[in-house]
Design a protein around this motif. Structure first.
Motif, PDB file in Angstrom:
ATOM      1  N   THR A 232     -25.441  85.320 127.593  1.00  0.00           N
ATOM      2  CA  THR A 232     -24.982  83.929 127.663  1.00  0.00           C
ATOM      3  C   THR A 232     -24.312  83.663 129.000  1.00  0.00           C
ATOM      4  N   GLN A 233     -24.639  82.511 129.572  1.00  0.00           N
ATOM      5  CA  GLN A 233     -23.892  82.006 130.729  1.00  0.00           C
ATOM      6  C   GLN A 233     -23.954  80.490 130.716  1.00  0.00           C
ATOM      7  N   PRO A 234     -22.898  79.824 131.218  1.00  0.00           N
ATOM      8  CA  PRO A 234     -22.893  78.358 131.190  1.00  0.00           C
ATOM      9  C   PRO A 234     -23.872  77.778 132.201  1.00  0.00           C
ATOM     10  N   ILE A 235     -24.387  76.604 131.879  1.00  0.00           N
ATOM     11  CA  ILE A 235     -25.212  75.871 132.838  1.00  0.00           C
ATOM     12  C   ILE A 235     -24.276  75.125 133.782  1.00  0.00           C
ATOM     13  N   THR A 236     -24.364  75.422 135.057  1.00  0.00           N
ATOM     14  CA  THR A 236     -23.547  74.736 136.053  1.00  0.00           C
ATOM     15  C   THR A 236     -24.412  73.736 136.813  1.00  0.00           C
ATOM     16  N   GLU A 237     -23.769  72.863 137.531  1.00  0.00           N
ATOM     17  CA  GLU A 237     -24.492  71.814 138.247  1.00  0.00           C
ATOM     18  C   GLU A 237     -25.499  72.410 139.228  1.00  0.00           C
ATOM     19  N   GLY A 238     -26.733  71.954 139.121  1.00  0.00           N
ATOM     20  CA  GLY A 238     -27.788  72.413 140.005  1.00  0.00           C
ATOM     21  C   GLY A 238     -28.468  73.693 139.574  1.00  0.00           C
ATOM     22  N   LEU A 239     -27.952  74.338 138.489  1.00  0.00           N
ATOM     23  CA  LEU A 239     -28.549  75.585 138.027  1.00  0.00           C
ATOM     24  C   LEU A 239     -29.662  75.302 137.026  1.00  0.00           C
ATOM     25  N   THR A 240     -30.836  75.864 137.257  1.00  0.00           N
ATOM     26  CA  THR A 240     -31.955  75.752 136.320  1.00  0.00           C
ATOM     27  C   THR A 240     -32.244  77.139 135.754  1.00  0.00           C
ATOM     28  N   PRO A 241     -32.948  77.222 134.612  1.00  0.00           N
ATOM     29  CA  PRO A 241     -33.283  78.541 134.069  1.00  0.00           C
ATOM     30  C   PRO A 241     -33.994  79.447 135.068  1.00  0.00           C
ATOM     31  N   ALA A 242     -34.819  78.853 135.919  1.00  0.00           N
ATOM     32  CA  ALA A 242     -35.566  79.666 136.895  1.00  0.00           C
ATOM     33  C   ALA A 242     -34.651  80.294 137.938  1.00  0.00           C
ATOM     34  N   ASP A 243     -33.473  79.695 138.150  1.00  0.00           N
ATOM     35  CA  ASP A 243     -32.555  80.190 139.185  1.00  0.00           C
ATOM     36  C   ASP A 243     -31.478  81.121 138.637  1.00  0.00           C
ATOM     37  N   ALA A 244     -31.450  81.331 137.337  1.00  0.00           N
ATOM     38  CA  ALA A 244     -30.358  82.096 136.725  1.00  0.00           C
ATOM     39  C   ALA A 244     -30.384  83.553 137.173  1.00  0.00           C
ATOM     40  N   ILE A 245     -29.204  84.084 137.433  1.00  0.00           N
ATOM     41  CA  ILE A 245     -29.032  85.497 137.778  1.00  0.00           C
ATOM     42  C   ILE A 245     -28.183  86.123 136.680  1.00  0.00           C
ATOM     43  N   TRP A 246     -28.661  87.231 136.146  1.00  0.00           N
ATOM     44  CA  TRP A 246     -27.992  87.854 135.013  1.00  0.00           C
ATOM     45  C   TRP A 246     -27.284  89.135 135.429  1.00  0.00           C
ATOM     46  N   ARG A 247     -26.098  89.345 134.874  1.00  0.00           N
ATOM     47  CA  ARG A 247     -25.358  90.583 135.109  1.00  0.00           C
ATOM     48  C   ARG A 247     -25.951  91.708 134.269  1.00  0.00           C
ATOM     49  N   GLN A 248     -25.632  92.935 134.643  1.00  0.00           N
ATOM     50  CA  GLN A 248     -26.127  94.089 133.900  1.00  0.00           C
ATOM     51  C   GLN A 248     -25.689  94.047 132.444  1.00  0.00           C
ATOM     52  N   LYS A 249     -24.484  93.535 132.177  1.00  0.00           N
ATOM     53  CA  LYS A 249     -23.958  93.477 130.812  1.00  0.00           C
ATOM     54  C   LYS A 249     -24.858  92.632 129.928  1.00  0.00           C
ATOM     55  N   GLU A 250     -25.280  91.442 130.395  1.00  0.00           N
ATOM     56  CA  GLU A 250     -26.138  90.567 129.597  1.00  0.00           C
ATOM     57  C   GLU A 250     -27.550  91.141 129.457  1.00  0.00           C
ATOM     58  N   ILE A 251     -28.050  91.777 130.523  1.00  0.00           N
ATOM     59  CA  ILE A 251     -29.383  92.380 130.471  1.00  0.00           C
ATOM     60  C   ILE A 251     -29.423  93.488 129.432  1.00  0.00           C
ATOM     61  N   GLU A 252     -28.386  94.305 129.400  1.00  0.00           N
ATOM     62  CA  GLU A 252     -28.326  95.392 128.433  1.00  0.00           C
ATOM     63  C   GLU A 252     -28.157  94.847 127.013  1.00  0.00           C
ATOM     64  N   GLU A 253     -27.362  93.787 126.871  1.00  0.00           N
ATOM     65  CA  GLU A 253     -27.171  93.173 125.558  1.00  0.00           C
ATOM     66  C   GLU A 253     -28.503  92.670 124.995  1.00  0.00           C
ATOM     67  N   GLN A 254     -29.298  92.023 125.847  1.00  0.00           N
ATOM     68  CA  GLN A 254     -30.614  91.540 125.429  1.00  0.00           C
ATOM     69  C   GLN A 254     -31.541  92.702 125.100  1.00  0.00           C
ATOM     70  N   SER A 255     -31.481  93.745 125.896  1.00  0.00           N
ATOM     71  CA  SER A 255     -32.329  94.909 125.682  1.00  0.00           C
ATOM     72  C   SER A 255     -32.048  95.561 124.324  1.00  0.00           C
ATOM     73  N   LEU A 256     -30.787  95.567 123.913  1.00  0.00           N
ATOM     74  CA  LEU A 256     -30.425  96.142 122.620  1.00  0.00           C
ATOM     75  C   LEU A 256     -31.073  95.368 121.471  1.00  0.00           C
ATOM     76  N   VAL A 257     -31.089  94.040 121.578  1.00  0.00           N
ATOM     77  CA  VAL A 257     -31.695  93.217 120.534  1.00  0.00           C
ATOM     78  C   VAL A 257     -33.205  93.452 120.497  1.00  0.00           C
ATOM     79  N   GLN A 258     -33.825  93.538 121.678  1.00  0.00           N
ATOM     80  CA  GLN A 258     -35.258  93.809 121.733  1.00  0.00           C
ATOM     81  C   GLN A 258     -35.593  95.144 121.066  1.00  0.00           C
ATOM     82  N   ARG A 259     -34.809  96.155 121.409  1.00  0.00           N
ATOM     83  CA  ARG A 259     -35.081  97.488 120.863  1.00  0.00           C
ATOM     84  C   ARG A 259     -34.916  97.495 119.340  1.00  0.00           C
ATOM     85  N   TYR A 260     -33.992  96.700 118.853  1.00  0.00           N
ATOM     86  CA  TYR A 260     -33.780  96.665 117.399  1.00  0.00           C
ATOM     87  C   TYR A 260     -34.994  96.054 116.692  1.00  0.00           C
TER      88      TYR A 260
END
Length: 408
Positions: A232-260
């Motif tokens: 999860t991250q907030p949408i800020t002004e000028g930010l689109t989904p295509a421009d989002a940059i994810w931290r390692q913490k969020e990437i790993e969190e998503q990976s855990l759900v996928q693996r489950y």
């Protein structure tokens, strides 16, 4: 009650809009203390409504033929039982579609109230709605929540588990003139890509929400679908989904759900499925990572895949954690409130030959004079307590923005 119910309803709703018809059925049910639900599926326009004579405490197979609406808690308890609302009265909210009345001997008091609503042309709003018998839960203060997060982080750093989702609550007073149906309508306008619902069940309570997360879907072609949604991250002004940059913490969190999810497929020995993602999606004021999974049930030889996967998936690691047993144990030890139906699941079963179940997120329980919102955040060994508090604040704004007049 006339023998020709369809003709009777058509007569009563003459001149009604589709929305007025749906709202009038819902209002008549609530006023006569019958279980009812309004919902709008993602990326659709029409508001659907279902009324039951009484609820059932077990869910039918998701593949049919029983039609209705599922309302399932995070963890089943005496005060938060499983509820299934049979489709005794159903209206799909589309033009030229009749109201489907499948129940015999429907209570006369319901039709009396429905007739009153038709005469008033939906002029009055709901004044009362079902309350939970034990009242609202206590709000969680910031210092208490952050200490709870710190305790969980220490446990994960010690290797006790990989992830745990901790939740909190926030309660506001209802402002004068609050209109429950208008709040539902506002959510449908604010969040076109969410599953928006208003559930009212006597003895259980009234829940309003706009969730972005699919749990189990079965379409009319018998294709099963589920998603991994995390980060999860907030949408800020000028930010689109295509421009989002994810931290390692969020990437790993998503990976855990996928693996489950994949581990559930492996448990069933299902090998032929399609995986798409992860990609960034917008959900209200937030961005998330999403991976989609699908399988043609008949082609892969799993005609009951939806029911089988539901038993394995709930509660998913996106609302519980990993490993599941250790995460649920920690939630029960650390959380000071009962989640009730928050992070459970809800949705129509075999309505229009489709089943659409969603995780009950971005939701609030509406009491007599208060509204209580629930939100959670996924904790890993890298979590920061202050940031996790802020994440829950952002998630609560999905629904609580409708109630901000309460704080003035």
């Amino acid at each position: 009650m006339p023998d020709d119910i369809s003709a009777y309803i058509t007569h009563l709703t003459k001149g009604f809009s589709l929305q007025e018809t749906a709202f009038s059925l819902f209002q008549a049910a609530v006023e006569t203390e019958l279980p009812a639900v309004l919902w709008r599926l993602p990326n659709t326009q029409h508001i659907q409504v279902l009324v039951s004579k009484k609820t059932q405490n077990t869910l039918p197979p998701l593949e049919g033929p029983t039609k209705g609406f599922a309302f399932h808690p995070f963890q089943v308890s005496e005060t938060s039982p499983v509820k299934f609302l049979p489709a005794d009265i159903y209206f799909c909210g589309k033009a030229d579609e009749k109201i489907d009345v499948s129940a015999t001997e429907f209570p006369e008091r319901f039709w009396a109230h429905f007739q009153k609503r038709s005469q008033k042309q939906n002029a009055q709003s709901l004044q009362t709605w079902p309350q939970h018998p034990i009242g609202s839960v206590s709000a969680i203060q910031r210092d208490v929540f952050e200490q709870t997060v710190a305790t969980a982080v220490n446990a994960m750093q010690a290797g006790c588990l990989e992830k745990v989702v901790l939740s909190r609550t926030k309660t506001l007073p209802l402002f004068e003139g609050f209109d429950l149906l208008q709040a539902f309508l506002q959510l449908t306008n604010l969040y076109p890509t969410a599953f928006v619902s208003l559930v009212a069940i006597p003895g259980i309570g009234t829940w309003l929400g706009a969730t972005p997360e699919v749990l189990v879907q079965i379409d009319r072609h018998h294709v099963f679908r589920t998603v991994a949604l995390a980060g999860t991250q907030p949408i800020t002004e000028g930010l689109t989904p295509a421009d989002a940059i994810w931290r390692q913490k969020e990437i790993e969190e998503q990976s855990l759900v996928q693996r489950y999810i994949i581990s559930c497929f492996k448990h069933l020995r299902l090998r032929d499925y399609v995986e798409m993602g992860p990609r960034t999606i917008a959900a209200g004021n937030l961005l998330h990572l999403k991976t989609e999974y699908s399988a043609a049930m008949e082609e892969v030889g799993f005609p009951n895949l939806g029911t089988q996967m539901l038993e394995l998936l709930h509660p998913t690691s996106a609302v519980g954690g990993m490993p599941k047993a250790a995460a649920l144990k920690m939630i029960n030890e650390l959380e000071q409130h009962n989640r009730r139906y928050y992070s459970g699941f809800l949705g129509p079963v075999q309505i229009g030959q489709e089943t659409n179940l969603f995780v009950n997120l971005r939701c609030a329980e509406v009491g007599k004079d208060t509204v209580t919102a629930y939100a959670g955040a996924g904790m890993t060994a890298d979590s920061n307590p202050a940031k996790e508090w802020q994440e829950t604040e952002l998630k609560m704004q999905t629904v609580l923005r409708l109630f901000q007049a309460s704080e003035s």
